[in-house]
Design an enzyme around this catalytic site. Structure first.
Site, PDB file in Angstrom:
ATOM      1  N   GLU A   1      10.264  -0.841 -97.832  1.00  0.00           N
ATOM      2  CA  GLU A   1       9.126  -0.982 -98.477  1.00  0.00           C
ATOM      3  C   GLU A   1       8.825  -0.022 -99.738  1.00  0.00           C
ATOM      4  O   GLU A   1       9.594   1.142 -99.651  1.00  0.00           O
ATOM      5  CB  GLU A   1       7.830  -0.711 -97.686  1.00  0.00           C
ATOM      6  CG  GLU A   1       7.684  -1.788 -96.609  1.00  0.00           C
ATOM      7  CD  GLU A   1       6.806  -1.171 -95.410  1.00  0.00           C
ATOM      8  OE1 GLU A   1       5.705  -0.471 -95.792  1.00  0.00           O
ATOM      9  OE2 GLU A   1       6.869  -1.689 -94.269  1.00  0.00           O
TER      10      GLU A   1
ATOM     11  N   LYS B   1       7.928   3.569-101.548  1.00  0.00           N
ATOM     12  CA  LYS B   1       7.382   4.626-101.041  1.00  0.00           C
ATOM     13  C   LYS B   1       6.340   5.034-102.132  1.00  0.00           C
ATOM     14  O   LYS B   1       6.668   5.703-102.897  1.00  0.00           O
ATOM     15  CB  LYS B   1       8.245   5.586-100.821  1.00  0.00           C
ATOM     16  CG  LYS B   1       7.911   6.960-100.056  1.00  0.00           C
ATOM     17  CD  LYS B   1       9.021   7.868 -99.705  1.00  0.00           C
ATOM     18  CE  LYS B   1       8.534   9.070 -99.160  1.00  0.00           C
ATOM     19  NZ  LYS B   1       7.622   9.861 -99.788  1.00  0.00           N
TER      20      LYS B   1
ATOM     21  N   ASP C   1       3.717   7.292-104.105  1.00  0.00           N
ATOM     22  CA  ASP C   1       3.691   8.525-104.238  1.00  0.00           C
ATOM     23  C   ASP C   1       2.048   8.933-104.540  1.00  0.00           C
ATOM     24  O   ASP C   1       1.489   9.074-105.490  1.00  0.00           O
ATOM     25  CB  ASP C   1       4.343   9.012-105.555  1.00  0.00           C
ATOM     26  CG  ASP C   1       4.471  10.493-105.835  1.00  0.00           C
ATOM     27  OD1 ASP C   1       4.420  11.177-104.660  1.00  0.00           O
ATOM     28  OD2 ASP C   1       5.063  11.246-106.707  1.00  0.00           O
TER      29      ASP C   1
ATOM     30  N   TYR D   1       0.046   0.121 -94.703  1.00  0.00           N
ATOM     31  CA  TYR D   1       1.226  -0.410 -94.109  1.00  0.00           C
ATOM     32  C   TYR D   1       1.605   0.035 -92.732  1.00  0.00           C
ATOM     33  O   TYR D   1       2.708  -0.596 -92.216  1.00  0.00           O
ATOM     34  CB  TYR D   1       2.478   0.251 -95.169  1.00  0.00           C
ATOM     35  CG  TYR D   1       2.403   2.022 -95.058  1.00  0.00           C
ATOM     36  CD1 TYR D   1       2.508   2.767 -93.908  1.00  0.00           C
ATOM     37  CD2 TYR D   1       1.998   2.504 -96.146  1.00  0.00           C
ATOM     38  CE1 TYR D   1       2.367   4.053 -93.704  1.00  0.00           C
ATOM     39  CE2 TYR D   1       1.792   3.853 -96.164  1.00  0.00           C
ATOM     40  CZ  TYR D   1       1.754   4.673 -94.950  1.00  0.00           C
ATOM     41  OH  TYR D   1       1.976   6.084 -95.034  1.00  0.00           O
TER      42      TYR D   1
ATOM     43  N   LYS E   1      14.907   8.847-101.092  1.00  0.00           N
ATOM     44  CA  LYS E   1      14.434   9.471-102.142  1.00  0.00           C
ATOM     45  C   LYS E   1      15.305   9.254-103.284  1.00  0.00           C
ATOM     46  O   LYS E   1      16.473   9.366-103.361  1.00  0.00           O
ATOM     47  CB  LYS E   1      14.307  10.784-101.854  1.00  0.00           C
ATOM     48  CG  LYS E   1      13.431  11.274-100.597  1.00  0.00           C
ATOM     49  CD  LYS E   1      11.892  10.902-100.570  1.00  0.00           C
ATOM     50  CE  LYS E   1      11.197  11.516-101.463  1.00  0.00           C
ATOM     51  NZ  LYS E   1      10.716  13.058-101.020  1.00  0.00           N
TER      52      LYS E   1
ATOM     53  N   CYS F   1      18.587  46.846 -99.084  1.00  0.00           N
ATOM     54  CA  CYS F   1      17.106  46.313 -98.906  1.00  0.00           C
ATOM     55  C   CYS F   1      16.315  46.646-100.108  1.00  0.00           C
ATOM     56  O   CYS F   1      15.626  47.615-100.350  1.00  0.00           O
ATOM     57  CB  CYS F   1      16.652  46.332 -97.755  1.00  0.00           C
ATOM     58  SG  CYS F   1      14.844  45.612 -97.526  1.00  0.00           S
TER      59      CYS F   1
ATOM     60  N   CYS G   1      13.021  48.254 -98.085  1.00  0.00           N
ATOM     61  CA  CYS G   1      13.165  49.564 -97.378  1.00  0.00           C
ATOM     62  C   CYS G   1      14.324  50.365 -97.711  1.00  0.00           C
ATOM     63  O   CYS G   1      14.432  51.414 -97.254  1.00  0.00           O
ATOM     64  CB  CYS G   1      12.960  49.343 -95.930  1.00  0.00           C
ATOM     65  SG  CYS G   1      14.543  48.563 -95.481  1.00  0.00           S
TER      66      CYS G   1
ATOM     67  N   CYS H   1      18.594  42.178 -93.671  1.00  0.00           N
ATOM     68  CA  CYS H   1      18.090  43.526 -93.609  1.00  0.00           C
ATOM     69  C   CYS H   1      17.820  43.754 -91.866  1.00  0.00           C
ATOM     70  O   CYS H   1      17.401  42.950 -91.298  1.00  0.00           O
ATOM     71  CB  CYS H   1      16.822  43.819 -94.103  1.00  0.00           C
ATOM     72  SG  CYS H   1      16.123  45.513 -93.928  1.00  0.00           S
TER      73      CYS H   1
ATOM     74  N   CYS I   1      11.412  47.675 -91.609  1.00  0.00           N
ATOM     75  CA  CYS I   1      11.256  47.273 -92.834  1.00  0.00           C
ATOM     76  C   CYS I   1      10.084  46.604 -93.239  1.00  0.00           C
ATOM     77  O   CYS I   1       9.601  45.665 -92.420  1.00  0.00           O
ATOM     78  CB  CYS I   1      12.436  46.343 -93.136  1.00  0.00           C
ATOM     79  SG  CYS I   1      12.162  45.774 -94.773  1.00  0.00           S
TER      80      CYS I   1
END
Length: 652
Positions: free
Chosen positions: A107, A109, A111, A216, A302, A395, A398, A413, A418
Site C-alpha cells: 500500500e 505510505k 505522508d 487502512y 522508505k 570534555c 567539564c 566523558c 560532568c
C-alpha cells in the site's frame, strides 16, 4: 419530511466524497450550495430530525479549551523501516521460512498524521492522534470537520479503525498562497500543515483547510480474513480507502510496483514517502506477532531521501546522559524534505575519520529516515586546502579527559560529576517511560542545576516548593504542580525507577524483566552477574553493566538516598508464582483462536508462568493450536512437543 432530509444528507455526502476524495465532482458548486441551503432550511424547521451524519455538523466554530489525553484500547505500533531491495528480500525470506504460502498487500505510505477512530453502533465516538502509540490526544471535534470522514457508518457496527489524515497538494498550495497574501509564514510541507491543522483549538480553521483521510486497518478484532478484505470492508462502511495497492506473493513484483509508484509520485494529488508491505492473511499476521515496537508481519519501504549540498561551517560537541560526546555540524541553510536545515549529525569520530570530513567542506546532507538531518559524504571535487577536523581531547562541558574505548566508536566523558552528563541524566529520569515527572523538562533541569539545588536524581526528592519558587520564571502555582509531580513519582513501580537510573544498555523492557525476577531494587543490586544473565531475554552485556553499576559506591549511596526519600523500590507489575501451572515453560501460539484474541491468550499464558515464543524449536515445551494451524503445528508434531487447544487454555 425525515425521508427528504435523509436523501439530502446522502446526496450532499456523496457530492463531498466526489469533490474531496475522488477529485471528480459530478455537480457544480452552485448546485451543491442549493442542496446545502435546502438542508439547512429543513433542519432549522425540524431540528428534532437532524441526521447524525449531516454535513452541517462539519462547519461552524467551536473554540476548544485544549485536548484531553486518550488511552488507546489497541496500541498503535511503529513499522520497521527498509531502505533497500535487499532489506525487503530479507523480510520476505523471514516470513516465507515459516509460511511459504503467505501473500502480501503493498500500500502507498501516505505522508500525513496517524489517526485512530472508534465507532459504536456505527456512530463516531472518539477520534485520536497516535501520540506515543499508547496515549494520544482526543481530537474528535477537529476530525469531524474532515469532509470525507463518515460521522456514521453504513452499518451499525462497533469498530476501531486506523488511518492517515493528510492535506492534499492542491489544498496545501491554496493555504500557503493565502498565508503569503496575509503576510504569514508559509507551511514547510503538507504533513506539518496537516498536523498543525488538527491541533487547532478553533474547529472552524480545520473546516476551511480541506483535509482528507485514507483508512487502512481494523484495529479491533476483524471478521475479515485478509488485509485485502479489510480494505474492501472499510470502503463498504463508508471510509475513504486508497485503491492503489498491489496484492501478490512475489517480492520481485512488489519491487516493480515500488519503482512504478516512485516514477508517478510527483503526479499524485497527495504526498507519499514510501510503500508499506503487509502479510495479507490475518491469521498469519497473528502467528508472526510483534516485537516490542513493531509488527513482524509488516515493513515500510522508505523512498530514498532527498540530498542537498551545504557548506560545513563548524562543529559543536555535546555530552549525552551516558557521557557520549556527539558531533553536530553547523551548515549553511538548505531546504531539505520541506524544511530548512542548518544543523546535521556527524554521528561519531570514526564516521568523521572514515568520511574525511573537514571544516569548510561542501557536504551532502540528507534526512535519515526523512526525520534526522545527517551528513552523508563530502563532495571532494569542491575541496580546497581545508585541514582535517580537530577532535576534542577534553570534555566540552567539564574539561575532563575524554576516552575512546576500544569496543566503541564514540568519545566518552567518564566524569560522573560532568554538568552536561548530570543534566541529561535528570532529563532522562523525568521522561515518560521512566519516572514520568510532568513539568521537569530541559529548561527546568538547567535552572535547577545552575542554582545548585540538584546534583543527582535523588536530589529531586529533597526539593521543596520554596526551593522551586527561587528558580527564574517559576511562579507559586507552577512550583506547587512540579513538587506534586515529583512526589507522585515516588509511587512508581521499581522498573520505572531502574530504567530512569540510565544504566548503560538497560532499557525499559530489560528493567521490567529484571524486576519481575528479583522483585525489588535492593535484591537486584545484591544479585550476582550470573543470576542476572540467566534471565530469559537478557544476556551477558546487560548483566555485566548492571552488576558493575550497583558495585560502585556512588550507586550504593544513591539507592540509600532514594530509599530514605520514600521511593517505592518494589516491582508493582504482575508477578508469577513459581508454582504457577506453566511456570518455566516455553509456549508457542499458532493458528486462529476463536474465543481469545492473540494478546489475551499471550497475557493468560504469561500470567500462568509461561514464556511465550514466536517460533517452535527443541526448547519449546507446549504449543497451543487454534484452527488452520500451519507449519508451526507440523514442526511441533514432528518434534513430539505437547499440543493443547484454545479451550484447554481457557479452562486452565
Amino acid at each position: 419530511m425525515e425521508n427528504q432530509m435523509k436523501a439530502l444528507v446522502a446526496k450532499l455526502n456523496q457530492y463531498a466524497k466526489e469533490y474531496y476524495t475522488q477529485d471528480n465532482p459530478s455537480v457544480s458548486d452552485a448546485e451543491y450550495d442549493r442542496a446545502y441551503r435546502a438542508l439547512v432550511d429543513l433542519e432549522s424547521q425540524y431540528p428534532e430530525l437532524i441526521q447524525d451524519d449531516s454535513p452541517t455538523h462539519r462547519v461552524g466554530g467551536l473554540v476548544l479549551s485544549g485536548f484531553d489525553k486518550y488511552q488507546h484500547i489497541y496500541p498503535l505500533y511503529s513499522l520497521q523501516d527498509a531502505f533497500s531491495k535487499e532489506e525487503l528480500e530479507r523480510f520476505d525470506r523471514r516470513v516465507k521460512a515459516d509460511f511459504p504460502q503467505a501473500s502480501y498487500v503493498a500500500e502507498l505510505k501516505i505522508d500525513g498524521l496517524s489517526i485512530s477512530l472508534s465507532y459504536q453502533k456505527g456512530k463516531l465516538i472518539v477520534g485520536a492522534t497516535r501520540g506515543d502509540g499508547t496515549i494520544g490526544e482526543n481530537i474528535t471535534e477537529n476530525l469531524k470537520r474532515i469532509k470525507d470522514m463518515p460521522l456514521t457508518l453504513k452499518k451499525p457496527v462497533d469498530i476501531t479503525v486506523r488511518g492517515e489524515a493528510y492535506l492534499p497538494k492542491a489544498s496545501f498550495a491554496a493555504i500557503n498562497l493565502e498565508r503569503q497574501e496575509n503576510g504569514e509564514m508559509a507551511f514547510a510541507n503538507p504533513r506539518n500543515a496537516a498536523a498543525g491543522t488538527l491541533r487547532q483549538l478553533d474547529t472552524s480553521i480545520v473546516s476551511k483547510r480541506q483535509l482528507a483521510t485514507f483508512l487502512y486497518q481494523e484495529a479491533s478484532p476483524s471478521q475479515q480474513t485478509s488485509q485485502e478484505e479489510v480494505l474492501n470492508h472499510l470502503q463498504e462502511l463508508g471510509f475513504s480507502v486508497n485503491k492503489s495497492y498491489l496484492k501478490t506473493s512475489s517480492m520481485a513484483e512488489i519491487w516493480k510496483f515500488i519503482n512504478t509508484i516512485a516514477d508517478q509520485r510527483d503526479q499524485l494529488p497527495y504526498d507519499i514517502d514510501g510503500i508499506v508491505i503487509k502479510v495479507n492473511e490475518l491469521h498469519l499476521q497473528e502467528e508472526l506477532g510483534f516485537t516490542v515496537k513493531a509488527p513482524k508481519w509488516a515493513i515500510a519501504y522508505k523512498f530514498p531521501a532527498e540530498e542537498k549540498e551545504a557548506e560545513l561551517l563548524s562543529v559543536d560537541w555535546t555530552v549525552g546522559r551516558t557521557g557520549v560526546v556527539t558531533p553536530t555540524a553547523n551548515l549553511t541553510p538548505v531546504q531539505l524534505a520541506g524544511t530548512t536545515v542548518s544543523r546535521a549529525t556527524l554521528h561519531n569520530v570514526d564516521y568523521i575519520a572514515d568520511k574525511d570530513i573537514r571544516i569548510g567542506d561542501t557536504v551532502i546532507v540528507y534526512k535519515a529516515g526523512d526525520i534526522i538531518p545527517a551528513v552523508l559524504r563530502v563532495n571532494k571535487d569542491k575541496r580546497g586546502s581545508q585541514e582535517p577536523l580537530l577532535i576534542p581531547k577534553t570534555c566540552p562541558s567539564c574539561a575532563s579527559d575524554l576516552v575512546h574505548l576500544k569496543e566503541e566508536v564514540a568519545l566518552r566523558c567518564i566524569n560522573p560529576l560532568c554538568p552536561n552528563l548530570i543534566q541529561r541524566s535528570l532529563e532522562h529520569f523525568a521522561s515518560r517511560q521512566a519516572m514520568n515527572i510532568a513539568g521537569l523538562g530541559p529548561s527546568v533541569v538547567e535552572k535547577l542545576y545552575a542554582a545548585k539545588l540538584v546534583t543527582d536524581v535523588a536530589g529531586l526528592y529533597d526539593l521543596t516548593v520554596d526551593d522551586l519558587q527561587t528558580l527564574p520564571q517559576i511562579k507559586e502555582k507552577s512550583a506547587e504542580k512540579l513538587y506534586q509531580a515529583i512526589q507522585a513519582s515516588k509511587d512508581n513501580s521499581a522498573d520505572k525507577l531502574l530504567f530512569g537510573l540510565g544504566i548503560r544498555h538497560v532499557g525499559a523492557k530489560a528493567s521490567r524483566l529484571m524486576l519481575e525476577v528479583f522483585e525489588t531494587l535492593p535484591n537486584l543490586a545484591q544479585a550476582d552477574q550470573e543470576a542476572i544473565a540467566a534471565i530469559d531475554g537478557l544476556g551477558g552485556v546487560i548483566a555485566e553493566s548492571v552488576h558493575r553499576y550497583f558495585a560502585t559506591d556512588q550507586a550504593k549511596k544513591l539507592l540509600t538516598h532514594l530509599q530514605e526519600a520514600g521511593l517505592n523500590l518494589a516491582y508493582l507489575g504482575q508477578t508469577v508464582s513459581k508454582d504457577a501451572p506453566l511456570s518455566g515453560m516455553t509456549v508457542v501460539l499458532t493458528g486462529k483462536l476463536e474465543q481469545l484474541t492473540r494478546n489475551e491468550a499471550k497475557d493468560k499464558l504469561e500470567a500462568l508462568g509461561a514464556k511465550v515464543s514466536g517460533s517452535v524449536s527443541q526448547k519449546t515445551d507446549l504449543v497451543v493450536a487454534g484452527s488452520d494451524a500451519g507449519s508451526k503445528l507440523k514442526k511441533a508434531q514432528s518434534l513430539g512437543i505437547r499440543i493443547e487447544s484454545e479451550s484447554w487454555l481457557r479452562t486452565l
